[in-house]
Design a protein around this motif. Structure first.
Motif, PDB file in Angstrom:
ATOM      1  N   THR A 100       0.844  -1.188   0.000  1.00  0.00           N
ATOM      2  CA  THR A 100       0.000   0.000   0.000  1.00  0.00           C
ATOM      3  C   THR A 100       0.878   1.237   0.000  1.00  0.00           C
ATOM      4  O   THR A 100       1.847   1.333   0.732  1.00  0.00           O
ATOM      5  N   VAL A 109      -4.506   8.967  -1.911  1.00  0.00           N
ATOM      6  CA  VAL A 109      -4.682   7.797  -2.764  1.00  0.00           C
ATOM      7  C   VAL A 109      -4.054   6.585  -2.100  1.00  0.00           C
ATOM      8  O   VAL A 109      -2.894   6.633  -1.676  1.00  0.00           O
ATOM      9  N   TYR A 120      -2.999   2.945  -3.128  1.00  0.00           N
ATOM     10  CA  TYR A 120      -2.745   2.173  -4.354  1.00  0.00           C
ATOM     11  C   TYR A 120      -2.236   0.809  -3.910  1.00  0.00           C
ATOM     12  O   TYR A 120      -1.092   0.662  -3.471  1.00  0.00           O
ATOM     13  N   ALA A 134      -4.181  -3.555  -9.536  1.00  0.00           N
ATOM     14  CA  ALA A 134      -4.096  -2.483  -8.549  1.00  0.00           C
ATOM     15  C   ALA A 134      -5.505  -2.086  -8.153  1.00  0.00           C
ATOM     16  O   ALA A 134      -6.341  -1.820  -9.017  1.00  0.00           O
ATOM     17  N   ILE A 184      -7.376   0.801  -6.337  1.00  0.00           N
ATOM     18  CA  ILE A 184      -7.040   2.190  -6.064  1.00  0.00           C
ATOM     19  C   ILE A 184      -8.226   2.858  -5.387  1.00  0.00           C
ATOM     20  O   ILE A 184      -9.346   2.831  -5.916  1.00  0.00           O
ATOM     21  N   TRP A 237      -1.570   9.899 -13.053  1.00  0.00           N
ATOM     22  CA  TRP A 237      -0.264   9.591 -12.493  1.00  0.00           C
ATOM     23  C   TRP A 237       0.669   9.129 -13.600  1.00  0.00           C
ATOM     24  O   TRP A 237       0.246   8.931 -14.739  1.00  0.00           O
ATOM     25  N   GLU A 296       5.369   1.627  -7.430  1.00  0.00           N
ATOM     26  CA  GLU A 296       4.065   2.280  -7.349  1.00  0.00           C
ATOM     27  C   GLU A 296       4.188   3.767  -7.671  1.00  0.00           C
ATOM     28  O   GLU A 296       5.160   4.411  -7.297  1.00  0.00           O
TER      29      GLU A 296
END
Ligand code: CA
Length: 383
Positions: A19, A35, A37, A48, A50, A66, A120
């Protein structure tokens, strides 16, 4: 057994969920967003989940953007329209989840492929405002238009299709019934099932084919085209289901096998994808709990990329969903308990002569589904 063992080993290599929470911002004002993710990854792919939490500005639509640091490539998504250009990714709200009050959260997901590392992303922006920046005042003009497109698309047009024998995005269809190479019909009997060109939902462009299939065999409906059954055949199409695959047996892809005069069918049973051989009702995987566990359910409300490789001479079959091979949907010539042992109980060297997409239920299961970007060729087409 080797292939099953390898598949299981691959599953066991899946990384634990991680995370990343991006919530840092000036202490003097609430951040525009945060956020979470959460990644679940295996050797070549990942999903993923989200969760976007809004800051202080109520929104009526949202676009989260992103960049990826590696070669991550998004292949499908759910609960958002996700587009990718190079390393830049945008996820746009859908009509049903665009409203986001101050402090409200919304979740969506995606599946992708990668090689190397799968770092990430950390540079999230919400409607153009960095998630680390203070939320804009509530009177601010929205930074993205509120209007929604009339079509629901995800991702760029399919790649690699131009050299395939069949490569159809249905954009050339002008009537309400698929024409050209496509023929609408269903064997034996007809009922309430319908097939129509649809201009409201599309994977690419603005058109797809909508199938409203009813429960009960005679409410089936298909549109199909002839294919060459010699050599190794690769198929690829995008499909969007409304209803989860049921416990009962259903079909959404049928191909006539000229060696036995019956259909080779792909669909579902016990809520997971399966292949079925009409001639002897063999299933792939076996419908044991261990077999079904080697298959996967189909997402609903989002486009899924279904691919298969049919090697008639070799008597082999492979299947991918969202570019990830499904271990239970493989006939590799070596009988594997719970997977292809039953399938290989007789010699099998199919030679298919057509490809039909649609819906057929052998119980009472109805579904409305869309097909787009159908391709058939002699090498893998990809998503
Ligand atoms: Ca299309």
């Amino acid at each position: 057994m080797h292939r099953l063992a390898g598949a299981l080993a691959g599953l066991c290599l899946a990384a634990a969920a991680t995370t990343a929470v991006v919530a840092a911002g000036p202490a003097t004002a609430a951040p525009a967003c945060s956020v979470a993710y959460r990644v679940n990854q295996w050797q070549t792919g990942y999903t993923a989940d989200i969760t976007l939490t809004n800051g202080a500005t109520p929104l009526t639509s949202w676009t989260l953007a992103w960049h990826y640091g590696g070669n991550q490539t998004v292949t499908s998504a759910w609960n958002a329209t996700v587009r990718q250009s190079g390393t830049a990714v945008t996820a746009e709200s859908l009509p049903y989840n665009g409203t986001l009050p101050a402090g409200g959260s919304v979740s969506f997901g995606l599946q992708g492929t990668y090689s190397g590392t799968n770092a990430e992303p950390t540079d999230f922006t919400l409607n153009g405002v960095s998630c680390g920046d203070p939320a804009p005042p509530t009177s601010a003009t929205p930074t993205t238009p509120i209007t929604q497109p009339t079509t629901t698309t995800s991702g760029p047009p399919p790649a690699g299709c131009a050299n395939a024998a069949i490569c159809d995005d249905f954009e050339q269809q002008t009537g309400s019934t698929p024409g050209g190479r496509w023929t609408v019909g269903a064997a034996n009997c007809t009922g309430t099932g319908t097939v129509a060109v649809d201009g409201t939902v599309a994977h690419s462009g603005s058109r797809s084919v909508k199938v409203a299939g009813g429960g009960g065999y005679c409410n089936h409906a298909f549109f199909g085209t002839s294919v060459s059954g010699s050599g190794v055949l690769y198929g690829r199409f995008w499909v969007r289901h409304t209803t989860p695959l049921p416990a009962g047996h259903v079909t959404f892809l049928a191909m006539r096998d000229s060696t036995d005069g019956r259909d080779l069918r792909a669909g579902g049973q016990n809520r997971a994808l399966q292949w079925n051989r009409e001639s002897d009702d063999a299933t792939l995987p076996a419908q044991s709990p261990a077999g079904v566990a080697q298959s996967v359910p189909l997402p609903t409300g989002t486009w899924s990329c279904f691919e298969f490789q049919l090697d008639g001479a070799g008597g082999k079959l492979r299947t991918w969903l969202g570019s990830a091979e499904v271990p239970g949907l493989v006939v590799d010539g070596v009988p594997t308990p719970d997977i292809d042992q039953q399938w290989l109980a007789r010699a099998w060297h199919p030679s298919v002569t057509d490809l039909r997409l649609g819906w057929e239920s052998y119980g009472g299961d109805a579904d409305t589904l869309w097909f787009d970007d159908v391709a058939v060729g002699t090498s893998r087409i990809g998503c």
